[in-house]
Design a protein around this motif. Structure first.
Motif, PDB file in Angstrom:
ATOM      1  N   MET A   1     -24.580 -22.246  62.700  1.00 29.30           N
ATOM      2  CA  MET A   1     -24.370 -21.751  64.342  1.00 29.30           C
ATOM      3  C   MET A   1     -23.793 -20.566  64.234  1.00 29.30           C
ATOM      4  SD  MET A   1     -21.439 -23.351  67.062  1.00 29.30           S
ATOM      5  CE  MET A   1     -21.268 -22.308  68.518  1.00 29.30           C
ATOM      6  N   LYS A   2     -24.459 -19.541  64.966  1.00 27.54           N
ATOM      7  CA  LYS A   2     -24.108 -18.004  65.048  1.00 27.54           C
ATOM      8  C   LYS A   2     -23.203 -17.913  66.485  1.00 27.54           C
ATOM      9  CE  LYS A   2     -25.994 -13.443  64.763  1.00 27.54           C
ATOM     10  NZ  LYS A   2     -27.045 -12.539  64.564  1.00 27.54           N
ATOM     11  N   LEU A   3     -22.139 -17.355  66.219  1.00 29.63           N
ATOM     12  CA  LEU A   3     -21.255 -17.318  67.582  1.00 29.63           C
ATOM     13  C   LEU A   3     -21.660 -15.670  67.994  1.00 29.63           C
ATOM     14  CD1 LEU A   3     -19.311 -18.855  69.295  1.00 29.63           C
ATOM     15  CD2 LEU A   3     -17.492 -17.642  67.730  1.00 29.63           C
ATOM     16  N   ALA A   4     -21.593 -15.469  69.285  1.00 30.07           N
ATOM     17  CA  ALA A   4     -22.057 -14.335  69.987  1.00 30.07           C
ATOM     18  C   ALA A   4     -20.698 -13.446  69.971  1.00 30.07           C
ATOM     19  CB  ALA A   4     -22.426 -14.563  71.444  1.00 30.07           C
ATOM     20  N   PRO A   5     -20.961 -12.101  69.578  1.00 27.38           N
ATOM     21  CA  PRO A   5     -19.542 -11.236  69.496  1.00 27.38           C
ATOM     22  C   PRO A   5     -18.522 -11.431  70.553  1.00 27.38           C
ATOM     23  CG  PRO A   5     -21.768  -9.971  68.985  1.00 27.38           C
ATOM     24  CD  PRO A   5     -22.187 -11.357  69.425  1.00 27.38           C
ATOM     25  N   VAL A  25      -7.843 -19.185  61.727  1.00 29.85           N
ATOM     26  CA  VAL A  25      -9.062 -19.013  60.955  1.00 29.85           C
ATOM     27  C   VAL A  25      -9.454 -17.308  60.879  1.00 29.85           C
ATOM     28  CG1 VAL A  25     -11.714 -19.370  60.150  1.00 29.85           C
ATOM     29  CG2 VAL A  25      -9.950 -21.280  61.126  1.00 29.85           C
ATOM     30  N   GLU A  26      -9.418 -16.622  59.684  1.00 28.73           N
ATOM     31  CA  GLU A  26      -9.764 -15.228  59.867  1.00 28.73           C
ATOM     32  C   GLU A  26     -11.097 -15.117  59.388  1.00 28.73           C
ATOM     33  OE1 GLU A  26      -6.921 -13.173  57.456  1.00 28.73           O
ATOM     34  OE2 GLU A  26      -4.987 -13.787  58.569  1.00 28.73           O
ATOM     35  N   TYR A  43     -19.594 -25.553  56.042  1.00 27.85           N
ATOM     36  CA  TYR A  43     -19.091 -24.994  57.417  1.00 27.85           C
ATOM     37  C   TYR A  43     -17.764 -25.346  57.651  1.00 27.85           C
ATOM     38  CZ  TYR A  43     -23.978 -24.168  59.032  1.00 27.85           C
ATOM     39  OH  TYR A  43     -25.371 -23.744  59.103  1.00 27.85           O
ATOM     40  N   THR A  44     -17.165 -24.332  58.236  1.00 32.69           N
ATOM     41  CA  THR A  44     -15.532 -24.588  58.842  1.00 32.69           C
ATOM     42  C   THR A  44     -15.603 -24.842  60.404  1.00 32.69           C
ATOM     43  OG1 THR A  44     -14.678 -23.434  56.840  1.00 32.69           O
ATOM     44  CG2 THR A  44     -13.439 -23.660  59.105  1.00 32.69           C
ATOM     45  N   VAL A  45     -15.253 -25.978  60.899  1.00 31.96           N
ATOM     46  CA  VAL A  45     -15.106 -26.172  62.082  1.00 31.96           C
ATOM     47  C   VAL A  45     -13.844 -25.948  62.992  1.00 31.96           C
ATOM     48  CG1 VAL A  45     -15.716 -28.093  63.923  1.00 31.96           C
ATOM     49  CG2 VAL A  45     -17.297 -27.798  62.010  1.00 31.96           C
ATOM     50  N   ILE A  46     -13.788 -25.279  63.773  1.00 27.70           N
ATOM     51  CA  ILE A  46     -12.731 -25.010  64.727  1.00 27.70           C
ATOM     52  C   ILE A  46     -12.594 -25.601  66.154  1.00 27.70           C
ATOM     53  CG2 ILE A  46     -11.003 -23.147  65.341  1.00 27.70           C
ATOM     54  CD1 ILE A  46     -13.713 -22.124  62.990  1.00 27.70           C
ATOM     55  N   ALA A  47     -11.734 -26.512  66.271  1.00 24.05           N
ATOM     56  CA  ALA A  47     -11.685 -27.105  67.479  1.00 24.05           C
ATOM     57  C   ALA A  47     -10.789 -26.290  68.521  1.00 24.05           C
ATOM     58  CB  ALA A  47     -11.156 -28.608  67.397  1.00 24.05           C
ATOM     59  N   VAL A  48     -11.400 -25.284  69.054  1.00 30.72           N
ATOM     60  CA  VAL A  48     -10.670 -24.520  69.956  1.00 30.72           C
ATOM     61  C   VAL A  48      -9.681 -25.389  71.042  1.00 30.72           C
ATOM     62  CG1 VAL A  48     -10.592 -22.473  71.488  1.00 30.72           C
ATOM     63  CG2 VAL A  48     -12.153 -22.654  69.555  1.00 30.72           C
ATOM     64  N   GLU A  51     -12.919 -29.407  74.576  1.00 27.73           N
ATOM     65  CA  GLU A  51     -14.320 -29.277  74.748  1.00 27.73           C
ATOM     66  C   GLU A  51     -15.233 -28.293  74.104  1.00 27.73           C
ATOM     67  OE1 GLU A  51     -14.474 -28.191  78.888  1.00 27.73           O
ATOM     68  OE2 GLU A  51     -13.810 -30.130  79.778  1.00 27.73           O
ATOM     69  N   ILE A  52     -14.673 -27.180  73.293  1.00 27.02           N
ATOM     70  CA  ILE A  52     -15.312 -26.401  72.654  1.00 27.02           C
ATOM     71  C   ILE A  52     -14.747 -26.479  71.037  1.00 27.02           C
ATOM     72  CG2 ILE A  52     -15.410 -23.783  72.248  1.00 27.02           C
ATOM     73  CD1 ILE A  52     -14.596 -23.416  75.159  1.00 27.02           C
ATOM     74  N   GLN A  53     -15.882 -26.427  70.207  1.00 25.71           N
ATOM     75  CA  GLN A  53     -15.668 -26.459  68.936  1.00 25.71           C
ATOM     76  C   GLN A  53     -16.637 -25.355  68.283  1.00 25.71           C
ATOM     77  OE1 GLN A  53     -16.550 -30.287  67.252  1.00 25.71           O
ATOM     78  NE2 GLN A  53     -14.481 -31.114  67.861  1.00 25.71           N
ATOM     79  N   VAL A  54     -16.268 -24.708  67.345  1.00 28.98           N
ATOM     80  CA  VAL A  54     -17.176 -23.632  66.536  1.00 28.98           C
ATOM     81  C   VAL A  54     -17.076 -23.746  65.250  1.00 28.98           C
ATOM     82  CG1 VAL A  54     -16.942 -21.131  66.261  1.00 28.98           C
ATOM     83  CG2 VAL A  54     -16.158 -22.015  68.449  1.00 28.98           C
ATOM     84  N   ALA A  55     -18.547 -23.895  64.918  1.00 30.97           N
ATOM     85  CA  ALA A  55     -18.701 -23.906  63.294  1.00 30.97           C
ATOM     86  C   ALA A  55     -19.161 -22.369  62.633  1.00 30.97           C
ATOM     87  CB  ALA A  55     -19.960 -24.667  63.148  1.00 30.97           C
ATOM     88  N   LEU A  56     -18.278 -22.268  61.623  1.00 26.38           N
ATOM     89  CA  LEU A  56     -18.730 -20.998  61.075  1.00 26.38           C
ATOM     90  C   LEU A  56     -19.059 -21.224  59.740  1.00 26.38           C
ATOM     91  CD1 LEU A  56     -15.854 -18.727  62.026  1.00 26.38           C
ATOM     92  CD2 LEU A  56     -17.839 -18.548  62.643  1.00 26.38           C
ATOM     93  N   PRO A  57     -20.041 -20.669  59.119  1.00 24.60           N
ATOM     94  CA  PRO A  57     -20.470 -20.743  57.684  1.00 24.60           C
ATOM     95  C   PRO A  57     -19.129 -20.540  56.796  1.00 24.60           C
ATOM     96  CG  PRO A  57     -21.975 -19.422  58.930  1.00 24.60           C
ATOM     97  CD  PRO A  57     -20.899 -19.573  59.941  1.00 24.60           C
TER      98      PRO A  57
END
Length: 403
Positions: A1-5, A25-26, A43-48, A51-57
């Motif tokens: 998943m690519k997160l917009a800037p 998560v830095e 991936y590392t998943v961050i539950a903000v 309703e919002i979860q962000v997955a980062l490589p």
């Protein structure tokens, strides 16, 4: 998943509670996300929030700071509430020591902004965020400086003209260094006496770039010390410096005009200075008339004879006679010494002593007579001074009133 800037910046420090909470998560390259963290294989998943979860490589995760390490921070953030001053103090606390592990600057930035949200006139928080008050309005310091025509260079604000001058100076310095290497190479070819020596000499003679002045000045000065070059080549350096007419060339010619052991070189340097650089020559040579060295005084006077100035006659006159202080070596005689207790003893030799020796300066007298040719008082400084004083007070007009 690519997160917009834009999304990354939104969640860099904010959480659902209005402060930074959860694990942090830095992200490599800058930024951070906060929330409940789950590590997976890739991936590392961050539950903000719920309703919002962000997955980062995992390759983009710099490090994770656990919520336990942020316990003190969370307690202080809750206490800050909606108090602008407490948020400002918390911002400072975040970057003090190791109070907040990881990228504490992001926490500071968040609380400074929160302080401004709660109190738009909080001057310290505004200043921390780069704002200045101008004509009653808070504006970014960068915008204000841009409006004033300033540009940022290495963290400093400067006028474009100053930046241009600095850039030009840096370019000139670089060009001068390149010429140092190139002229050194050409001189080496000339000194080899090979079939390419003539071509190298012609290349040297054809140099027109003023940026070469420093390199040529160095050749002239070095050859004066080690006598490694012919008189013809050294004269070529002088003539090339005279062609450039810039600060580096004038400085080198002024030195050559008095320091060079070759009279022809001195004469050639002075001739060029008469065309360009006379003020620098006079400013350098004139103080030398006061030197405690008759040889230097006379050489300075010889050089100044090419730039005679009647307005400087009193300075010339004061240098007609020089009193040198010399160190006289200890004698080899025998001395008798008496101590405080009445004892006496013999010793050989003595201590070095100083002596003052007055001497006249013929070159200075010539210089004085150049600007005052009608009289000749020799080395009598007092008579010369009286004569100049009488000239300045003499009046040839008629002070009587008309009837």
């Amino acid at each position: 998943m690519k997160l917009a800037p834009t999304l990354l910046s939104t969640f860099a420090v904010l959480g659902t509670c209005g402060t930074v909470c959860g694990d942090s998560v830095e992200i490599s390259g800058g930024g951070s996300l906060n929330g409940k963290v789950t590590r997976q294989a890739e991936y590392t998943v961050i539950a903000v929030d719920d309703e919002i979860q962000v997955a980062l490589p995992n390759s983009r995760v710099r490090r994770i700071v656990s919520s336990d390490a942020l316990a003190n921070y969370r307690r202080n953030a809750e206490k800050a509430g909606d108090d602008a001053e407490l948020h400002y103090k918390l911002a400072i606390w975040c970057v003090t020591g190791n109070n907040v592990p990881g990228r504490a600057a992001y926490y500071k930035q968040f609380h400074m902004r929160r302080a401004v949200e709660l109190n738009p006139e909080h001057a310290y928080a505004r200043a921390s965020l780069g704002y200045k008050k101008h004509q009653g309005k808070w504006i970014k310091s960068t915008d204000l400086m841009h409006d004033r025509g300033m540009v940022s260079v290495g963290g400093r604000w400067e006028l474009p003209e100053a930046v241009a001058l600095n850039e030009s100076a840096e370019a000139d310095e670089k060009a001068s260094k390149l010429w140092l290497a190139e002229i050194r190479r050409l001189v080496a070819v000339v000194n080899k006496g090979s079939s390419k020596s003539g071509e190298a000499m012609e290349t040297l003679r054809s140099i027109q770039d003023p940026m070469a002045a420093m390199a040529i000045a160095k050749q002239l000065e070095d050859s004066r010390k080690d006598r490694s070059q012919s008189a013809a080549m050294r004269r070529m350096w002088v003539d090339m410096l005279g062609r450039f007419k810039n600060g580096a060339s004038v400085e080198a010619l002024v030195r050559a005009g008095i320091d060079d052991p070759d009279a022809n070189i001195r004469e050639a340097a002075i001739k060029h200075l008469q065309e360009y650089g006379s003020s620098s020559a006079i400013a350098t040579y004139l103080p030398m008339l006061r030197a405690n060295n008759r040889s230097l005084v006379n050489r300075a006077a010889e050089a100044l004879a090419s730039f005679p100035d009647p307005e400087l006659v009193m300075t010339y006159i004061n240098a007609l006679v020089t009193t040198e202080t010399r160190q006289r070596a200890a004698g080899a005689g025998m001395n008798v010494g008496f101590g405080d207790n009445g004892a006496n003893g013999l010793s050989t030799g003595g201590k070095p002593t100083q002596e003052s020796v007055a001497g006249t300066n013929p070159a200075v007298l010539t210089l004085v007579k150049m600007v005052e040719p009608e009289v000749d008082f020799g080395y009598d400084e007092e008579k010369w001074r009286n004569y100049i004083a009488s000239k300045k007070t003499r009046f040839s007009g008629d002070l009587r009133r008309d009837p």
